[in-house]
Motif scaffolding. Structure first.
Motif, short mmCIF file in Angstrom:
data_model
loop_
_atom_site.label_atom_id
_atom_site.label_comp_id
_atom_site.label_asym_id
_atom_site.label_seq_id
_atom_site.Cartn_x
_atom_site.Cartn_y
_atom_site.Cartn_z
N LEU A 204 26.64 45.33 34.47
CA LEU A 204 27.49 44.59 33.52
C LEU A 204 27.37 45.13 32.11
CD1 LEU A 204 26.84 40.87 34.63
CD2 LEU A 204 28.63 42.44 35.43
N LEU A 438 33.80 35.03 42.61
CA LEU A 438 33.40 34.90 41.20
C LEU A 438 32.51 36.06 40.78
CD1 LEU A 438 32.77 31.05 41.19
CD2 LEU A 438 34.49 32.23 39.81
N HIS A 439 31.60 36.45 41.67
CA HIS A 439 30.70 37.58 41.41
C HIS A 439 31.52 38.84 41.12
CE1 HIS A 439 27.46 40.51 42.24
NE2 HIS A 439 26.61 39.51 42.16
N GLN A 441 34.67 39.04 40.23
CA GLN A 441 35.50 38.89 39.03
C GLN A 441 34.68 39.03 37.76
OE1 GLN A 441 37.17 35.09 40.11
NE2 GLN A 441 39.10 35.99 40.82
N ILE A 442 33.45 38.53 37.79
CA ILE A 442 32.59 38.67 36.61
C ILE A 442 32.30 40.14 36.35
CG2 ILE A 442 30.21 38.28 35.81
CD1 ILE A 442 30.46 35.44 37.08
N LYS A 443 32.04 40.89 37.42
CA LYS A 443 31.86 42.34 37.27
C LYS A 443 33.06 42.96 36.54
CE LYS A 443 30.91 46.76 38.21
NZ LYS A 443 29.87 47.50 37.47
N LEU A 445 35.22 41.56 34.55
CA LEU A 445 35.35 41.12 33.16
C LEU A 445 34.54 42.03 32.24
CD1 LEU A 445 34.93 37.26 32.94
CD2 LEU A 445 37.01 38.63 32.96
N PHE A 446 33.31 42.30 32.67
CA PHE A 446 32.43 43.11 31.84
C PHE A 446 32.80 44.59 31.92
CE2 PHE A 446 28.86 40.51 30.24
CZ PHE A 446 29.11 39.32 30.89
N PRO A 448 35.76 46.57 33.47
CA PRO A 448 37.04 46.62 34.19
C PRO A 448 37.27 47.95 34.91
CG PRO A 448 37.38 46.50 31.81
CD PRO A 448 35.94 46.23 32.05
#
Lengths: 459, 459
Positions: A204, A438-439, A441-443, A445-446, A448
Motif C-alpha cells: 500500500l 474490500l481488501h 478495493q483498498i489495494k 485506492l492506495f 491504482p
C-alpha cells in the motif's frame, strides 16, 4: 523502459553508489524463502539515503509504470520482499537514522531502516524497552517489522509491533508523503490508516519512518524452562498456566523433533526423555518477577521431566540466544524447510500438533513445530531436501491443508509472517467474499496501478 | 418512502415492539451533546434482537436509500449517535448476549449491545479483567466502545478498547455479514480491517459482535492521590513520574476549576490550597502494587500540598466513583458544557493548560480541564449557559482554536470522543490531502451510497 535505462534513471536520483549491480545486488533478490528456492530478479536495486529519495524513486517508478519492491532486512518467511518479475527494489537499510529520542517521554522517532537490535540497545541504555522481539533482530529493520506487524515471544504479554507504533510516515503512490499519528499515545481522529499500513507488506505504501512508544524496562526477566516427556503433558502444562491466571511475558514451546534438531547446543544440555519444552518468562520488579517465577515453576512442574530456572545473566542470555537459533538449526537438518505460522485458539494447540504429525505421515514428510504457545501461534515446519521437486510439491500441498485446518479451528493462516508470495490467494479461506472485495478495493485506492510489491498479499 | 411507511416496513423486520415511537423514541435522538442543544430526528427508531434483524434492517435501508444511524449506549460527546436528518436509528441495546465465554483461555465473544459494566463484572467474577474503562460504564455498550475506540484512565498502561478486540462481526452495506479475526491473539493474514472498523463511528459498518481478549485481574490496584498548589507543580509531578520510569496503571489529573466544581463530594474532602490533583494507581500482585505505590508516593510528594494513599476497598471505590462523576459535576455548574478531548505529546500538557486558560480569557468563557495526563489526553472544557446563542458561538470558536493548538503541538484533535458531528471537517487540520482523500475513498468503498451515519466523521 529498458533495463539499463531504469537503473540509470534511478541512479540519477540516489547516486551511482546507491544502485547495486551484479553480485552486490544478489542478496536483495531473496529473503528467508531462499531455503525453498525462491530467488527473484530486479531491474535495479537501490538504497536511498533520504526520505526525499524514496519519494522520488516511487514517483519515477509510478510515472514510468515500473514495479517497486520495498525491502527491510529481508528476513521474512513469506517471500514478501522478493522481486518476482523485475522492477526496482527499494532497500531501506541506509535510511537508519534516529530522528528524535525522548527518553523522558518514553518515545522515539526512527527511520524505517534502523536495525531492530540497534533500536533495542539504544533505548535500553536509557532504561527503556521496545518489547517486540521478532527473530533475526540483528538483521531485521523496524520498517519491515511494521510492514509485517512482526511478533515474537514477548508478544504474549506485550503485543505485536503495531501496538507500539504511534505514528507512521509513508510514501503513498503516486508519490505523496503522508504522516499518520505522531508522538502521541491516543488518536481517534480519522480512520485507522496507521493500522491499515501496519502489516500491509509493502503493498500500500513505503513506510519511511515511525514514532514508537517505549516502556520502562522491567528490572528482572527470569525464565523458567520445563521439559516434558510428550506433547500431551506439555500442552496440558501450557493450558494450566493460562487457566491459573498467571501472566508470564512469554509462553513458548518446542516439540520433540525441534529439540532433536537444536538440542545439541541447548545450554546445560537437554535432560534424557525430554520430548517437549516450554519456556516461560516472569518479568517485573525483581521481587515481582521472582514471586511469579516461583509460581510458574510450581505450575509447570506437574508431569515435567525437569524444570530449570536459570538466574544468572549469562545463562539467561544463552537460553534466549539458543531459542533465536532454533529456526536455523531446523533448516540445516535437511538443507531447507517451509515454516508456516498459523494461529489457532490457544485451546486448539494440541489438536494442531496432532494435525501436523498426521500431515507429515500422510505426505511422507519430516515435520516439526515450535512457537508462541500463549498466542496460539505455531511455526509448523516441513523439512525439505534441496532440489527434490516432488518433495517440494508434497510440502506445498501439506502446507495448504494445514492452512485449511487453522481456519476451520477458528484461527488464522498467518500470525507473523504475512501472506507475501508464499500464501498468495489463501486469504479467501479465512475471509468472506465481501471482506475479500474490500481488501482488493483498498489495494486499488492506495496503488491504482498495482505497482507496489506486485504479486504479494494478494487474495 | 414516506415516514410512516419506513416505520411500518422496519416493524415488519423487528416486530412492533422493536420500533419505538413518540416519547419512547426521544432518548434515541440525542447523546451527551444534548447539553450543547443537539437533538436529531428519525423516521424510525428500532431495537433489533438478533444479528439477522440488523442485517435485514440495513439491507432494507440500503435498498430504499434510507439513512441508518447505528447506536450503542448514546453516551458519546461528539454527536456520533445523533440522527441528524431522519433515517432509521438502529439501537443495539437488545443485542446484549454473551455468545461464548472461555475464562480459561482469557477470551469472550459478546454481542455489541452488552453494557460495559456488565461485561466487566461478568469476567471479574472469573478472576479476569477487561481493562478499557471509558466513562459511563453503566450505560455505554461494547459495540459503541469499539466504534469509537474508547479509552479511559487505564488506557495509560493497558491501551484503548481496540487493543483488546481480537475479532469483529459486522454488517457492511449493502447488507453483508463479515467477521474479521476471532478467538485468536495474532493475525496478519489480511489488511487490518478490524482496526479500520474500530473507531469508524458507525460510518463503515454496523458492529454486531466482538471477540475480546481478557487478562488476569491484578491482585491489587492501589491509588495515590496528590494535591498541588498550582498547575506548574502538578504538571512537573506528572513529568517526574514518567521520567522516573515508574509505570502506574493510571495517571490522571484535574485542574483547579474542575476541583471547584466536583470537590464538594471528594471522598475525605479536599485539602485547603489544593488547585491541581493527580491520581495515579499502582497495580499488580499485592506486594508489587504496594512497592510501586510507595515509590509513586515519594515521586509525587515534591511540592505537593498533600499526598494520600487510600488502601481500604471502600475508600478506593469511593475515589473512582467520584472521578467518574466529574464530567456531570462540571456540566451542572452552568447547565451545559463543550468538552474537547485533544491529545498532545505528554511534554506539552502544561502548554495545553496555558492555552486553555488563554482561550477562556480571550473569549470570556469559563474553562476547566481534566483528563488522562499520562496519555496527553485532555478534556478541555468550555462551560455553557443554556440558551445563550452568543456564548455558544464563542465556545465553538474557542474550541476550533484549541484543535488548531493540538495539531500544531504535534497532537490530535481527538483521543477518545471521535469526530462525530461536532468535529466534522476538522480532520484536514491534522492530515495531509492524500490521507484525507484515502479517508473519503475508504468511506465510499464500504458505503457507496453514504447512508451509514451520514454527516459523521466527515473530513
Amino acid at each position: 523502459v529498458i533495463r539499463d535505462a531504469i537503473a540509470r534513471d534511478i541512479a540519477a536520483i540516489v547516486g551511482q553508489g546507491g544502485v547495486l549491480q551484479g553480485p552486490a545486488a544478489r542478496p536483495y533478490l531473496t529473503d528467508a524463502t531462499e531455503a525453498q528456492g525462491l530467488v527473484g530478479r530486479a531491474d535495479a536495486v537501490c538504497l536511498p539515503t533520504s526520505v526525499d529519495q524514496v519519494q522520488a524513486v516511487l514517483s519515477w517508478c509510478y510515472a514510468h509504470d515500473v514495479a517497486v519492491i520495498p525491502r527491510g532486512g529481508g528476513t521474512g518467511y513469506a517471500g514478501g520482499a522478493v522481486p518476482l518479475e523485475g522492477g526496482v527494489v527499494v532497500a531501506l537499510g541506509r535510511l537508519d537514522g534516529v530522528d528524535t529520542f525522548d527518553p523522558f517521554e518514553w518515545r522515539i522517532r526512527v527511520k524505517a531502516g534502523i536495525v531492530t537490535r540497534r533500536l533495542k540497545h539504544l533505548v535500553r541504555s536509557h532504561g527503556l524497552w521496545f518489547p517486540p522481539d521478532p527473530g533475526a533482530a540483528e538483521s531485521s529493520q523496524i520498517g519491515g517489522n511494521i510492514a509485517t506487524n512482526a511478533g515474537g515471544p514477548h508478544a504474549f504479554k506485550y503485543g505485536v509491533t503495531g501496538k507500539w507504533v504511534t505514528g507512521i510516515e509513508a510514501i503513498v503512490p503516486p508519490g505523496d508523503r503522508i504522516e499518520i499519528g505522531g508522538p502521541i499515545r491516543k488518536d481517534v481522529a480519522g480512520y485507522d490508516l496507521k493500522s491499515l499500513l501496519t502489516g500491509s507488506e509493502g503493498t500500500l505504501a513505503i513506510i519511511t519512518a515511525a514514532w514508537l512508544r517505549l516502556t520502562p524496562a522491567p528490572e528482572a526477566a527470569l525464565p523458567i524452562v520445563a521439559f516434558y516427556p510428550d506433547e500431551i503433558s506439555g500442552c496440558a502444562a501450557i493450558a494450566r498456566v493460562v487457566a491459573t491466571g498467571l501472566l508470564p511475558a512469554t509462553l513458548e514451546y518446542l516439540d520433540a523433533t525441534t529439540l532433536a534438531a537444536a538440542g545439541a547446543t541447548f545450554p546445560g544440555g537437554l535432560p534424557e526423555d525430554a520430548a517437549f519444552l516450554v519456556v516461560a518468562e516472569a518479568d517485573g520488579s525483581l521481587a515481582a518477577a521472582t514471586a511469579l517465577r516461583d509460581e510458574l515453576q510450581v505450575t509447570l512442574s506437574d508431569d515435567a521431566v525437569e524444570v530449570r530456572a536459570p538466574a544468572e545473566r549469562a545463562a539467561i542470555d544463552a537460553l534466549w540466544n539458543w531459542r533465536e537459533g532454533v529456526s536455523i538449526a531446523v533448516t540445516t537438518m535437511r538443507g531447507g524447510k517451509l515454516s508456516e505460522d498459523i494461529v489457532v485458539p490457544v485451546d486448539q494447540i494440541n489438536a494442531a500438533l496432532t494435525e501436523i504429525d498426521a500431515l507429515g505421515r500422510r505426505y511422507g514428510l519430516a515435520t516439526c513445530s515450535w512457537g508462541h504457545a500463549g498466542d496460539g501461534n505455531i511455526h509448523a515446519t516441513f523439512m525439505l531436501s534441496r532440489d527434490d521437486r516432488d518433495e517440494l510439491e508434497r510440502v506445498e500441498q501439506a502446507a495448504r491443508e494445514l492452512l485449511h485446518f487453522a481456519v476451520s479451528a477458528g484461527g488464522s493462516i498467518s500470525g507473523e509472517h504475512g501472506i507475501g508470495w508464499v500464501k498468495r490467494g489463501e486469504l479467501a479461506r479465512q475471509w468472506p467474499p465481501r471482506a475479500i472485495e474490500l481488501h482488493e478495493q483498498i489495494k486499488l485506492l492506495f496503488d491504482p496501478k498495482c505497482l507496489l510489491n506486485p504479486g504479494k498479499k494478494t487474495t
